[in-house]
Design a protein around this motif. Sequence first.
Motif, PDB file in Angstrom:
ATOM      1  N   SER A   1      -0.137  37.383  14.887  1.00 14.05           N
ATOM      2  CA  SER A   1      -1.230  37.519  13.936  1.00 14.05           C
ATOM      3  C   SER A   1      -0.684  37.429  12.508  1.00 14.05           C
ATOM      4  O   SER A   1       0.307  38.082  12.182  1.00 14.05           O
ATOM      5  CB  SER A   1      -1.917  38.874  14.162  1.00 14.05           C
ATOM      6  OG  SER A   1      -2.952  39.026  13.228  1.00 14.05           O
ATOM      7  N   GLY A   2      -1.334  36.597  11.705  1.00 12.94           N
ATOM      8  CA  GLY A   2      -0.908  36.453  10.310  1.00 12.94           C
ATOM      9  C   GLY A   2       0.200  35.439  10.109  1.00 12.94           C
ATOM     10  O   GLY A   2       0.695  35.266   8.989  1.00 12.94           O
TER      11      GLY A   2
ATOM     12  N   THR B   1       1.013  34.710  -1.021  1.00 15.69           N
ATOM     13  CA  THR B   1       1.393  34.661   0.406  1.00 15.69           C
ATOM     14  C   THR B   1       1.693  33.229   0.824  1.00 15.69           C
ATOM     15  O   THR B   1       0.860  32.340   0.642  1.00 15.69           O
ATOM     16  CB  THR B   1       0.242  35.187   1.305  1.00 15.69           C
ATOM     17  OG1 THR B   1      -0.060  36.518   0.909  1.00 15.69           O
ATOM     18  CG2 THR B   1       0.631  35.162   2.780  1.00 15.69           C
TER      19      THR B   1
ATOM     20  N   TYR C   1      -0.984  30.734  -0.787  1.00 11.75           N
ATOM     21  CA  TYR C   1      -2.276  31.157  -1.332  1.00 11.75           C
ATOM     22  C   TYR C   1      -2.091  31.690  -2.746  1.00 11.75           C
ATOM     23  O   TYR C   1      -0.975  32.050  -3.145  1.00 11.75           O
ATOM     24  CB  TYR C   1      -2.915  32.223  -0.436  1.00 11.75           C
ATOM     25  CG  TYR C   1      -3.527  31.667   0.838  1.00 11.75           C
ATOM     26  CD1 TYR C   1      -4.716  30.938   0.800  1.00 11.75           C
ATOM     27  CD2 TYR C   1      -2.912  31.866   2.075  1.00 11.75           C
ATOM     28  CE1 TYR C   1      -5.281  30.423   1.963  1.00 11.75           C
ATOM     29  CE2 TYR C   1      -3.476  31.352   3.246  1.00 11.75           C
ATOM     30  CZ  TYR C   1      -4.659  30.635   3.179  1.00 11.75           C
ATOM     31  OH  TYR C   1      -5.222  30.132   4.326  1.00 11.75           O
TER      32      TYR C   1
ATOM     33  N   GLN D   1     -12.365  30.303  14.586  1.00 11.01           N
ATOM     34  CA  GLN D   1     -11.977  31.602  15.153  1.00 11.01           C
ATOM     35  C   GLN D   1     -13.167  32.569  15.157  1.00 11.01           C
ATOM     36  O   GLN D   1     -13.331  33.361  16.067  1.00 11.01           O
ATOM     37  CB  GLN D   1     -10.814  32.186  14.341  1.00 11.01           C
ATOM     38  CG  GLN D   1     -10.196  33.403  14.992  1.00 11.01           C
ATOM     39  CD  GLN D   1      -8.846  33.784  14.377  1.00 11.01           C
ATOM     40  OE1 GLN D   1      -8.406  33.191  13.397  1.00 11.01           O
ATOM     41  NE2 GLN D   1      -8.194  34.754  14.963  1.00 11.01           N
TER      42      GLN D   1
ATOM     43  N   THR E   1      -2.656  34.386  -3.867  1.00  5.12           N
ATOM     44  CA  THR E   1      -2.127  35.755  -3.850  1.00  5.12           C
ATOM     45  C   THR E   1      -0.599  35.779  -3.796  1.00  5.12           C
ATOM     46  O   THR E   1       0.014  36.828  -3.924  1.00  5.12           O
ATOM     47  CB  THR E   1      -2.622  36.490  -2.588  1.00  5.12           C
ATOM     48  OG1 THR E   1      -2.328  35.650  -1.458  1.00  5.12           O
ATOM     49  CG2 THR E   1      -4.103  36.756  -2.633  1.00  5.12           C
TER      50      THR E   1
ATOM     51  N   SER F   1      -4.447  29.831  11.627  1.00 11.69           N
ATOM     52  CA  SER F   1      -5.756  29.430  11.094  1.00 11.69           C
ATOM     53  C   SER F   1      -5.596  28.629   9.800  1.00 11.69           C
ATOM     54  O   SER F   1      -6.346  27.681   9.546  1.00 11.69           O
ATOM     55  CB  SER F   1      -6.635  30.654  10.838  1.00 11.69           C
ATOM     56  OG  SER F   1      -6.971  31.285  12.053  1.00 11.69           O
ATOM     57  N   THR F   2      -4.615  29.008   8.998  1.00  9.70           N
ATOM     58  CA  THR F   2      -4.368  28.272   7.752  1.00  9.70           C
ATOM     59  C   THR F   2      -4.029  26.816   8.069  1.00  9.70           C
ATOM     60  O   THR F   2      -4.537  25.889   7.423  1.00  9.70           O
ATOM     61  CB  THR F   2      -3.208  28.927   6.969  1.00  9.70           C
ATOM     62  OG1 THR F   2      -3.563  30.282   6.674  1.00  9.70           O
ATOM     63  CG2 THR F   2      -2.922  28.177   5.671  1.00  9.70           C
TER      64      THR F   2
ATOM     65  N   ALA G   1       1.661  31.037   3.715  1.00  7.77           N
ATOM     66  CA  ALA G   1       1.127  31.071   5.082  1.00  7.77           C
ATOM     67  C   ALA G   1       1.752  29.981   5.947  1.00  7.77           C
ATOM     68  O   ALA G   1       1.885  30.142   7.159  1.00  7.77           O
ATOM     69  CB  ALA G   1      -0.390  30.926   5.052  1.00  7.77           C
TER      70      ALA G   1
ATOM     71  N   GLY H   1      -0.018  32.183  10.321  1.00  9.25           N
ATOM     72  CA  GLY H   1      -0.447  30.953   9.644  1.00  9.25           C
ATOM     73  C   GLY H   1      -1.177  29.937  10.501  1.00  9.25           C
ATOM     74  O   GLY H   1      -1.420  28.813  10.060  1.00  9.25           O
TER      75      GLY H   1
END
Length: 180
Positions: free
Chosen positions: A37-38, A15, A11, A86, A13, A42-43, A17, A40
Amino acid sequence: MIEFRNVSKVYSTGTEAVHNANFSIDKGEFAFLIGTSGSGKSTLIKLILKEEEPSDGNIIINGKDTTFLKRSRVPYLRRSMGIVFQDFRLLPDKTVYDNVAYAMYIVRATQRHIRRQVPMVLSLVGLSGKAKMYPHELSGGEQQRVALARALVNNPSMLIADEPTRKFRSRDCLGDNEFT
Ligand SMILES: Nc1ncnc2c1ncn2[C@@H]1O[C@H](COP(=O)(O)OP(=O)(O)OP(=O)(O)O)[C@@H](O)[C@H]1O
Ligand SMILES: [Mg+2]
């Protein structure tokens, strides 16, 4: 049907993912992606939908590399997919029935087909009695089932669900349908 070749997503930012993902999912296959969680998940789904672009690598859907797919073609790509987000993404000012019917309306289904198909998928997900309710009048699991009904209503060749097991077991609803 879905193939990732050396796909990474960083991303803006900074990150990262998704890091060098390689996999393929064939017709008729069920694939589950598990991660904290986090991590990746959903990415990765957003990359399949072309809601996000990969920073590196190639994503091949139904034999076509989507890397160079024009923006204007993306809606057609998505028509082959039933998608449960989600956060569900239901339309708050439309009833359960209309949320599902709308997915058919935008692909220009006939009124006759809509009137036949919508009650059938609502029954499939166990929501026949809730057709006239609005999303805010439903439980979280019921909202998710509306999103599932909407994803199924146009008979997509693949069903993609983000967190399908959080509120209900997807197999309770899917019956004998075959999905990727
Ligand atoms: N639009 C964005 N811009 C910047 N960073 C993002 C963006 N979306 C997600 N991220 C970051 O990318 C990483 C992966 O996020 P993602 O939403 O894919 O995780 P996830 O596995 O779906 O998590 P969860 O189980 O909580 O839904 C996280 O570190 C997140 O903060
Ligand atoms: Mg997620």
